[in-house]
Design a protein around this motif. Structure first.
Motif, PDB file in Angstrom:
ATOM      1  N   ARG A  57       0.670  -1.064  -0.102  1.00 11.91           N
ATOM      2  CA  ARG A  57      -0.042  -0.053   0.107  1.00 11.91           C
ATOM      3  C   ARG A  57       0.838   1.280  -0.121  1.00 11.91           C
ATOM      4  O   ARG A  57       1.964   1.436   0.816  1.00 11.91           O
ATOM      5  N   GLN A  58       0.197   2.270  -0.920  1.00 11.82           N
ATOM      6  CA  GLN A  58       1.211   3.502  -0.806  1.00 11.82           C
ATOM      7  C   GLN A  58       0.130   4.592  -0.968  1.00 11.82           C
ATOM      8  O   GLN A  58      -0.731   4.487  -1.798  1.00 11.82           O
ATOM      9  N   VAL A  59       0.456   5.698  -0.226  1.00  9.17           N
ATOM     10  CA  VAL A  59      -0.240   6.920  -0.466  1.00  9.17           C
ATOM     11  C   VAL A  59       0.327   7.826  -1.755  1.00  9.17           C
ATOM     12  O   VAL A  59       1.425   8.059  -1.637  1.00  9.17           O
ATOM     13  N   LEU A  60      -0.472   8.093  -2.684  1.00  5.95           N
ATOM     14  CA  LEU A  60      -0.235   8.804  -3.967  1.00  5.95           C
ATOM     15  C   LEU A  60      -0.533  10.084  -3.752  1.00  5.95           C
ATOM     16  O   LEU A  60       0.366  11.287  -4.258  1.00  5.95           O
ATOM     17  N   VAL A  61      -1.672  10.650  -3.315  1.00  6.74           N
ATOM     18  CA  VAL A  61      -1.982  12.030  -3.410  1.00  6.74           C
ATOM     19  C   VAL A  61      -2.689  12.318  -2.049  1.00  6.74           C
ATOM     20  O   VAL A  61      -3.450  11.665  -1.595  1.00  6.74           O
ATOM     21  N   TRP A  62      -2.106  13.315  -1.227  1.00  7.51           N
ATOM     22  CA  TRP A  62      -2.767  13.575  -0.036  1.00  7.51           C
ATOM     23  C   TRP A  62      -2.371  15.251   0.308  1.00  7.51           C
ATOM     24  O   TRP A  62      -3.194  15.740   1.235  1.00  7.51           O
ATOM     25  N   LYS A  63      -1.642  15.798  -0.517  1.00  2.00           N
ATOM     26  CA  LYS A  63      -1.729  17.403  -0.269  1.00  2.00           C
ATOM     27  C   LYS A  63      -2.704  18.103  -0.922  1.00  2.00           C
ATOM     28  O   LYS A  63      -3.044  17.576  -2.184  1.00  2.00           O
ATOM     29  N   HIS A 117       8.813  -5.768 -14.390  1.00  2.00           N
ATOM     30  CA  HIS A 117       9.958  -5.956 -13.630  1.00  2.00           C
ATOM     31  C   HIS A 117      10.182  -5.226 -12.283  1.00  2.00           C
ATOM     32  O   HIS A 117      11.236  -5.191 -11.596  1.00  2.00           O
ATOM     33  N   CYS A 118       8.979  -4.757 -11.601  1.00  2.00           N
ATOM     34  CA  CYS A 118       8.994  -4.031 -10.448  1.00  2.00           C
ATOM     35  C   CYS A 118       8.704  -5.209  -9.382  1.00  2.00           C
ATOM     36  O   CYS A 118       8.037  -5.962  -9.375  1.00  2.00           O
ATOM     37  N   SER A 119       9.621  -4.839  -8.105  1.00  2.00           N
ATOM     38  CA  SER A 119       9.612  -5.770  -7.205  1.00  2.00           C
ATOM     39  C   SER A 119       8.238  -5.583  -6.380  1.00  2.00           C
ATOM     40  O   SER A 119       7.986  -6.786  -5.905  1.00  2.00           O
ATOM     41  N   HIS A 120       7.470  -4.527  -6.256  1.00  2.00           N
ATOM     42  CA  HIS A 120       6.423  -4.164  -5.481  1.00  2.00           C
ATOM     43  C   HIS A 120       5.050  -3.735  -6.620  1.00  2.00           C
ATOM     44  O   HIS A 120       4.541  -4.299  -6.986  1.00  2.00           O
ATOM     45  N   LEU A 121       5.066  -2.385  -6.846  1.00  2.00           N
ATOM     46  CA  LEU A 121       3.942  -2.014  -7.632  1.00  2.00           C
ATOM     47  C   LEU A 121       4.541  -1.293  -8.912  1.00  2.00           C
ATOM     48  O   LEU A 121       5.730  -0.785  -9.079  1.00  2.00           O
ATOM     49  N   CYS A 122       3.737  -1.565 -10.021  1.00  2.00           N
ATOM     50  CA  CYS A 122       4.128  -1.005 -11.251  1.00  2.00           C
ATOM     51  C   CYS A 122       2.899  -0.079 -11.401  1.00  2.00           C
ATOM     52  O   CYS A 122       1.677  -0.612 -11.669  1.00  2.00           O
ATOM     53  N   LEU A 123       3.178   1.007 -11.690  1.00  2.00           N
ATOM     54  CA  LEU A 123       2.354   2.276 -11.761  1.00  2.00           C
ATOM     55  C   LEU A 123       2.556   2.922 -13.077  1.00  2.00           C
ATOM     56  O   LEU A 123       3.496   3.399 -13.783  1.00  2.00           O
ATOM     57  N   ALA A 124       1.194   2.873 -13.897  1.00  2.00           N
ATOM     58  CA  ALA A 124       1.610   3.414 -15.318  1.00  2.00           C
ATOM     59  C   ALA A 124       1.371   5.003 -15.442  1.00  2.00           C
ATOM     60  O   ALA A 124       0.776   5.740 -14.232  1.00  2.00           O
ATOM     61  N   VAL A 125       2.196   5.502 -16.111  1.00  2.00           N
ATOM     62  CA  VAL A 125       2.626   6.879 -16.379  1.00  2.00           C
ATOM     63  C   VAL A 125       2.379   7.345 -17.789  1.00  2.00           C
ATOM     64  O   VAL A 125       2.724   6.281 -18.654  1.00  2.00           O
ATOM     65  N   PRO A 126       2.011   8.615 -18.240  1.00  2.00           N
ATOM     66  CA  PRO A 126       2.133   8.839 -19.582  1.00  2.00           C
ATOM     67  C   PRO A 126       3.456   9.072 -20.186  1.00  2.00           C
ATOM     68  O   PRO A 126       4.531   9.148 -19.308  1.00  2.00           O
ATOM     69  N   ILE A 127       3.792   9.026 -21.417  1.00  2.00           N
ATOM     70  CA  ILE A 127       5.114   9.072 -22.130  1.00  2.00           C
ATOM     71  C   ILE A 127       6.324   7.908 -21.623  1.00  2.00           C
ATOM     72  O   ILE A 127       6.500   7.080 -22.533  1.00  2.00           O
ATOM     73  N   ARG A 128       6.495   7.638 -20.396  1.00  2.00           N
ATOM     74  CA  ARG A 128       7.620   6.826 -19.977  1.00  2.00           C
ATOM     75  C   ARG A 128       6.971   5.412 -20.076  1.00  2.00           C
ATOM     76  O   ARG A 128       7.604   4.286 -20.048  1.00  2.00           O
ATOM     77  N   GLY A 129       5.680   5.464 -19.734  1.00  2.00           N
ATOM     78  CA  GLY A 129       4.854   4.218 -19.709  1.00  2.00           C
ATOM     79  C   GLY A 129       4.553   3.468 -18.527  1.00  2.00           C
ATOM     80  O   GLY A 129       3.450   3.269 -18.084  1.00  2.00           O
ATOM     81  N   VAL A 148       6.324   3.408 -14.014  1.00  2.00           N
ATOM     82  CA  VAL A 148       7.330   3.472 -12.966  1.00  2.00           C
ATOM     83  C   VAL A 148       7.219   2.519 -12.054  1.00  2.00           C
ATOM     84  O   VAL A 148       6.062   2.280 -11.755  1.00  2.00           O
ATOM     85  N   CYS A 149       8.118   1.980 -11.354  1.00  2.00           N
ATOM     86  CA  CYS A 149       7.885   1.240 -10.107  1.00  2.00           C
ATOM     87  C   CYS A 149       7.773   1.913  -8.863  1.00  2.00           C
ATOM     88  O   CYS A 149       8.380   3.186  -8.500  1.00  2.00           O
ATOM     89  N   GLY A 150       6.927   1.507  -7.983  1.00  2.00           N
ATOM     90  CA  GLY A 150       6.568   2.266  -6.909  1.00  2.00           C
ATOM     91  C   GLY A 150       6.772   1.285  -5.621  1.00  2.00           C
ATOM     92  O   GLY A 150       6.867   0.191  -5.741  1.00  2.00           O
ATOM     93  N   CYS A 151       6.835   1.816  -4.418  1.00  2.00           N
ATOM     94  CA  CYS A 151       7.044   1.256  -3.182  1.00  2.00           C
ATOM     95  C   CYS A 151       6.139   1.429  -2.191  1.00  2.00           C
ATOM     96  O   CYS A 151       5.560   2.585  -2.191  1.00  2.00           O
ATOM     97  N   PRO A 152       6.048   0.397  -1.283  1.00  2.00           N
ATOM     98  CA  PRO A 152       5.061   0.712  -0.084  1.00  2.00           C
ATOM     99  C   PRO A 152       5.405   1.815   0.677  1.00  2.00           C
ATOM    100  O   PRO A 152       6.471   2.178   0.568  1.00  2.00           O
ATOM    101  N   ALA A 153       4.586   2.235   1.341  1.00  2.00           N
ATOM    102  CA  ALA A 153       4.778   3.576   2.235  1.00  2.00           C
ATOM    103  C   ALA A 153       6.047   3.362   2.921  1.00  2.00           C
ATOM    104  O   ALA A 153       5.979   2.370   3.613  1.00  2.00           O
ATOM    105  N   HIS A 154       6.776   4.509   3.197  1.00  2.00           N
ATOM    106  CA  HIS A 154       8.084   4.474   3.932  1.00  2.00           C
ATOM    107  C   HIS A 154       9.151   3.566   3.482  1.00  2.00           C
ATOM    108  O   HIS A 154      10.118   3.438   4.126  1.00  2.00           O
ATOM    109  N   PHE A 155       8.929   2.739   2.256  1.00  2.00           N
ATOM    110  CA  PHE A 155       9.955   2.194   1.652  1.00  2.00           C
ATOM    111  C   PHE A 155      10.621   3.113   0.615  1.00  2.00           C
ATOM    112  O   PHE A 155       9.652   4.007   0.134  1.00  2.00           O
ATOM    113  N   CYS A 181      12.637  -2.155  -4.045  1.00  2.00           N
ATOM    114  CA  CYS A 181      12.443  -1.324  -2.930  1.00  2.00           C
ATOM    115  C   CYS A 181      13.225  -1.799  -1.605  1.00  2.00           C
ATOM    116  O   CYS A 181      13.445  -2.833  -1.544  1.00  2.00           O
ATOM    117  N   SER A 182      13.504  -0.980  -0.608  1.00  2.00           N
ATOM    118  CA  SER A 182      14.176  -1.022   0.522  1.00  2.00           C
ATOM    119  C   SER A 182      13.421  -0.183   1.770  1.00  2.00           C
ATOM    120  O   SER A 182      12.839   0.616   1.180  1.00  2.00           O
TER     121      SER A 182
END
Length: 420
Positions: A110-116, A270-282, A284-291, A300-301
């Motif tokens: 689990r990861q928080v994407l937008v909170w501000k 090939h992401c260890s945790h989250l694979c998140l779609a983005v425009p142009i680059r296609g 990015v790999c994402g990590c759980p909260a506080h990783f 991720c670590s």
């Protein structure tokens, strides 16, 4: 101006319908759940829903079997949710916590994407083939925003809008549709919020919304109905079903609603945790909260590295069956968390990690105890000299233990110190 929606007397709960075409949460006899948002994964034949009463996100197969809660912690009012069918991720918008979060479909990573600067996010829609997510906000200035599916590149598409309940995408024609509680309209725009059109007006209380082929389908709380109309002209308006109470969401279960492709659909990018779609680059790999993402941009670590993207400042630990946690401490050497769970105000722990001891107080026996971190008992440090000791802190470098006392014979709170 329409008033805010009333609380349903018997909140609806989704169940597997007889026909896998048009789905909506329906009341279940004896249920006390409050299903709000609804989505599905057509390849896995599962349906997902949020429950604003139980504060959970759940899933089950379309026949109702294998029901399970995939998110049970840190939810307040999760009114918006959408399935990323390509990356196999689950996105949700929580009106109570003012956050948009993501996790795998089973709730992991689990990861928080937008909170501000979020103000009551409501409906949520995804376009994973293009790498965008869209949501509505109900706050002081209602609007429709867009961001990449990793939470970056946020922009406002529609600023002059009321409280938009439903939000859906016509993937073939590349248009957004939404229902507006305040204007009682169903409107449409292109994917940039331009070329705006009114599709249906004079709707008493529009709520849920979806699109399929040449039609839009919506629910109306005042009419207690599900209706449809032509998605372009608003003509050929037809009553699909009536006598329904407080239908929160609606969707069409069909493979055409979940097409396209991106890199996340293949080996998770090939992401260890989250694979998140983005425009142009296609993607990015994402990590759980506080990783944090390692320098390979794939794995991720748990150590936050310099230059990593700032994370949400707090998370909810998935620890079950906590009843009455009264004190907590952390051991940075073994990376272990210690806490006391008691229905009585009797124990306060503190980890003296330098010497591998745990100190805790009891205001019933008026003692300060010490135990090793492996659970073996050492003994009593102080006894009978303090009246109901409560909080405690240690200074291992100076060898002192200053506990605070809840009361003394004179009626005042006192702070004392003793040698370790």
């Amino acid at each position: 101006v329409n008033r805010a929606p009333p609380e349903p007397p018997s909140p609806p709960c989704p169940r597997g319908p007889q026909r896998t075409r048009l789905l909506q949460p329906e009341p279940t006899s004896g249920s006390d759940c409050g299903a709000s948002a609804l989505d599905f994964d057509v390849t896995d034949n599962r349906i997902y829903w949020t429950d604003i009463t139980l504060k959970t996100i759940s899933r089950a197969f379309m026949n109702g079997s294998a029901l399970e809660h995939v998110v049970q912690f840190g939810l307040d009012y999760p009114e918006g949710m959408a399935v990323d069918w390509l990356g196999k991720n689950l996105y949700w918008a929580d009106t109570g916590t003012n956050r948009i979060e993501v996790a795998k479909l089973d709730g992991q990573h689990r990861q928080v994407l937008v909170w501000k600067d979020l103000d009551s996010p409501r409906a949520l829609a995804l376009d994973p083939a293009e790498g965008y997510m869209y949501w509505t906000e109900w706050g002081g200035k209602p609007k429709i925003d867009r961001a990449a599916m990793d939470g970056t590149g946020r922009v406002t598409l529609v600023a002059d809008v009321g409280r938009a309940n439903g939000l859906t995408i016509d993937y073939s024609e590349r248009r957004l549709y939404w229902t507006d509680l305040d204007t009682t309209l169903i409107e449409s725009s292109n994917m940039l919020g331009q070329d705006r059109e009114v599709i249906a007006d004079d709707l008493p209380h529009p709520f849920g919304l979806t699109q399929f082929q040449d039609y839009i389908y919506w629910t109306d709380w005042s009419q207690r109905s599900i209706e449809r109309a032509n998605k372009t002209s608003g003509q050929n308006r037809t009553l699909i079903q009536g006598h329904l109470d407080y239908v929160m969401d609606i969707l069409v279960f069909h493979s055409s609603r979940q097409g396209g492709w991106n890199v996340c659909a293949s080996t998770n990018g090939h992401c260890s945790h989250l694979c998140l779609a983005v425009p142009i680059r296609g993607f990015v790999c994402g990590c759980p909260a506080h990783f944090s993402l390692n320098y390979d941009n794939k794995t991720c670590s748990g150590e936050m590295r310099a230059g990593s993207r700032q994370q949400s400042p707090d998370i909810i630990l998935p620890i079950h069956n906590l009843k009455n946690v009264r004190a907590v401490d952390y051991d940075p050497l073994d990376k272990q968390l210690y806490w006391i769970d008691s229905k009585q105000n009797v124990i306060r722990p503190l980890c003296c990690c330098l010497f591998r001891f745990i100190y805790w107080t009891s205001e019933v026996t008026n003692v300060i105890n010490v135990t090793r971190t492996d659970g073996s008992r050492v003994g009593v440090v102080l006894q009978g000299e303090h009246d109901k000791p409560r909080a405690i802190v240690v200074n291992p470098e100076r060898g002192s233990v200053p506990p605070s006392s809840s009361s003394s014979s004179s009626g005042f709170t006192v702070v004392c110190r003793n040698e370790l």
